[in-house]
Design a protein around this motif. Structure first.
Motif, mmCIF file in Angstrom:
data_model
loop_
_atom_site.group_PDB
_atom_site.id
_atom_site.type_symbol
_atom_site.label_atom_id
_atom_site.label_comp_id
_atom_site.label_asym_id
_atom_site.label_seq_id
_atom_site.Cartn_x
_atom_site.Cartn_y
_atom_site.Cartn_z
ATOM 1 N N LEU A 1 0.829 -1.192 0.000
ATOM 2 C CA LEU A 1 0.000 0.000 0.000
ATOM 3 C C LEU A 1 0.868 1.248 0.000
ATOM 4 O O LEU A 1 2.016 1.233 0.455
ATOM 5 C CB LEU A 1 -0.923 -0.022 1.219
ATOM 6 C CG LEU A 1 -1.846 -1.241 1.272
ATOM 7 C CD1 LEU A 1 -2.623 -1.233 2.582
ATOM 8 C CD2 LEU A 1 -2.796 -1.236 0.095
ATOM 9 N N GLN B 1 -7.423 1.313 8.048
ATOM 10 C CA GLN B 1 -6.754 0.437 9.010
ATOM 11 C C GLN B 1 -7.345 0.702 10.377
ATOM 12 O O GLN B 1 -7.483 1.844 10.795
ATOM 13 C CB GLN B 1 -5.258 0.713 9.012
ATOM 14 C CG GLN B 1 -4.461 -0.109 10.018
ATOM 15 C CD GLN B 1 -2.997 0.294 10.031
ATOM 16 O OE1 GLN B 1 -2.447 0.708 9.017
ATOM 17 N NE2 GLN B 1 -2.362 0.187 11.195
ATOM 18 N N ALA C 1 0.994 3.859 1.678
ATOM 19 C CA ALA C 1 1.492 4.419 2.947
ATOM 20 C C ALA C 1 2.524 3.536 3.607
ATOM 21 O O ALA C 1 2.893 3.761 4.744
ATOM 22 C CB ALA C 1 0.337 4.656 3.896
ATOM 23 N N LEU D 1 2.456 -0.077 3.872
ATOM 24 C CA LEU D 1 2.060 -1.369 4.416
ATOM 25 C C LEU D 1 2.812 -2.466 3.677
ATOM 26 O O LEU D 1 2.793 -2.541 2.463
ATOM 27 C CB LEU D 1 0.555 -1.579 4.241
ATOM 28 C CG LEU D 1 -0.015 -2.886 4.749
ATOM 29 C CD1 LEU D 1 0.190 -2.986 6.252
ATOM 30 C CD2 LEU D 1 -1.483 -2.986 4.408
ATOM 31 N N ARG E 1 -5.435 3.789 4.065
ATOM 32 C CA ARG E 1 -4.509 3.120 3.163
ATOM 33 C C ARG E 1 -5.070 3.103 1.742
ATOM 34 O O ARG E 1 -6.273 3.282 1.530
ATOM 35 C CB ARG E 1 -4.264 1.676 3.626
ATOM 36 C CG ARG E 1 -3.734 1.536 5.045
ATOM 37 C CD ARG E 1 -2.376 2.166 5.205
ATOM 38 N NE ARG E 1 -1.810 1.942 6.540
ATOM 39 C CZ ARG E 1 -0.704 2.528 6.993
ATOM 40 N NH1 ARG E 1 -0.066 3.400 6.216
ATOM 41 N NH2 ARG E 1 -0.257 2.277 8.203
ATOM 42 N N ASP E 2 -4.181 2.862 0.800
ATOM 43 C CA ASP E 2 -4.568 2.698 -0.596
ATOM 44 C C ASP E 2 -5.425 3.876 -1.075
ATOM 45 O O ASP E 2 -6.495 3.703 -1.655
ATOM 46 C CB ASP E 2 -5.328 1.377 -0.773
ATOM 47 C CG ASP E 2 -5.320 0.897 -2.214
ATOM 48 O OD1 ASP E 2 -4.509 1.427 -2.996
ATOM 49 O OD2 ASP E 2 -6.120 0.009 -2.539
#
Length: 416
Positions: free
Chosen positions: A28, A203, A30, A32, A196-197
């Motif tokens: 992801l 999350q 950010a 992940l 995220r994404d």
């Protein structure tokens, strides 16, 4: 029917491939962490095209925006529980929630991986009543932000849960309501840890477990801010939900596909709350034309059919999709999927596992040993017994000479 020899121990060849399937296949934006999809060492055989069926179900005029009134967790549960349902399939349990009443019907959302392989599922409500719901639209279980499905049943049933129009704030308090590990109508609390994404996934740190899949994530106003979808099994407090904005995109879109191939129907490659990869994979599927066979999470059981022949039931743990397989002495095979019979051929590969080529695709599975067959027999006996006596589920039957214990043994004997 000819019964092939049992597979030997091939752990050094294949079992390492299950590990990576437990990790996210996306990295992801950010940061992940994820990992690539790893295939098994089984050699490639050309596969045919997957037949796709498209659903056009669209929801227009979603319920209006939520209020600004905030509630305690206790109040949220009381106000929302009538709009929550437990999704029951042959393979497991998930969660769903009501999003609209329309034309004397009720529409609910869940995860695609909860209902994949089923055209009809059972819903259980908080008052213990049950209904049958049709799967009218299904997203892509391989897509991180489109693992969604739409259910429909007759009548206006349950409370409509409003969907948040804007972005939920990071740090906002949330609750998750679902059926973790089959514990129906459980509420857990947490916060929104991050987006995220590009905001398509949120999350959260609320405890999420198998059975929460498809359940509503609510903010303090009772507004749906996400759909519980998957967790990281190698960490604590890392759970993820499809955001409300993505949910709205799914509901108003006319896109949705369902796979219908006996060899290539498996598509889930990331760890959802309903996906617990066994330490030793028992089946493999050819995912792409000319590709290797990839390890999948499944259960292999044996039984005698109505004609007295030994058959194998191969059930994918995530989707619930079941193939019934008959192997004959002349190396011919029959695969029954969704009521259709497919003809193919089978052989034993170099690992001692059974491969079946049917409808242009190939899959493989490990033949259950005697201990696994006994466990499967116990499992099928429990299903029948506890359908008769649901109030006894989870309780000890007592003396083996008791009436109930004798009935359980009688059922088991009849299934042999």
């Amino acid at each position: 029917m000819f019964k092939p020899r049992l597979a030997g121990d091939n752990s050094n060849m294949k079992y390492r491939f299950a590990r990576c399937l437990l990790l996210l296949f996306l990295t992801l934006a950010a940061g992940l962490a994820g990992c690539k999809k790893i295939t098994s060492n089984k050699s490639a055989i050309s596969a045919g095209q997957v037949k796709e069926l498209t659903s056009k179900k669209i929801i227009r005029n979603l319920p209006s925006e939520c209020t600004i009134q905030e509630y305690s967790a206790e109040e949220l549960f009381d106000k929302s529980k009538s709009g929550i349902a437990v999704v029951l399939t042959d393979s497991g349990v998930g969660s769903a929630f009501v999003v609209k009443h329309e034309n004397n019907s009720t529409l609910l959302v869940t995860n695609a991986h909860v209902v994949q392989g089923n055209s009809v599922v059972t819903l259980k409500w908080s008052d213990d009543s049950k209904d049958q719901a049709a799967v009218v639209k299904i997203g892509d279980v391989q897509s991180l932000d489109n693992d969604l499905a739409l259910l429909e049943l007759s009548g206006n049933i349950g409370k409509v849960l409003k969907i948040k129009q804007g972005k939920v704030n990071t740090g906002a308090d949330i609750v998750a309501i679902g059926a973790p590990r089959g514990l129906e109508f459980t509420i857990t609390r947490g916060i929104v840890s991050a987006h995220r994404d590009n905001g398509r996934v949120i999350q959260i740190d609320a405890p999420i477990n198998p059975g929460n899949s498809g359940g509503a994530i609510l903010d303090k106003t009772g507004c749906v801010v996400g759909v519980a979808t998957f967790i990281r099994r190698d960490s604590e407090g890392l759970a993820f939900a499809i955001s409300s904005s993505q949910l709205q995109n799914f509901l108003v879109s006319d896109e949705g596909t369902m796979s219908d191939s006996p060899a290539l129907a498996n598509r889930t490659t990331y760890p959802s709350p309903n996906m617990i990869m066994e330490e030793k994979p028992k089946c493999w599927f050819q995912q792409d034309d000319g590709g290797d066979l990839e390890a999948a999470n499944c259960f292999v059981g044996t039984r005698k059919n109505n004609n007295g022949h030994l058959v194998y039931d191969l059930t994918e743990t995530v989707s619930g999709l079941k193939r019934t397989i008959a192997l004959w002495e002349d190396e011919k095979a029959e695969v029954i999927l969704k009521g259709q019979v497919y003809q193919g051929r089978w052989w034993t590969d170099s690992d001692g596992d059974v491969r079946v080529k049917v409808n242009g695709g190939v899959f493989a599975f490990v033949l259950p040993d005697s201990a696994e067959r006994e466990k499967d027999l116990d499992r099928r006996t429990d299903v029948i017994f506890y359908e008769r006596y649901p109030e006894l589920k989870g309780k000890i039957l007592g003396s083996s000479k008791g009436k109930l214990a004798q009935e359980w043994l009688s059922i088991r004997e009849s299934l042999k």
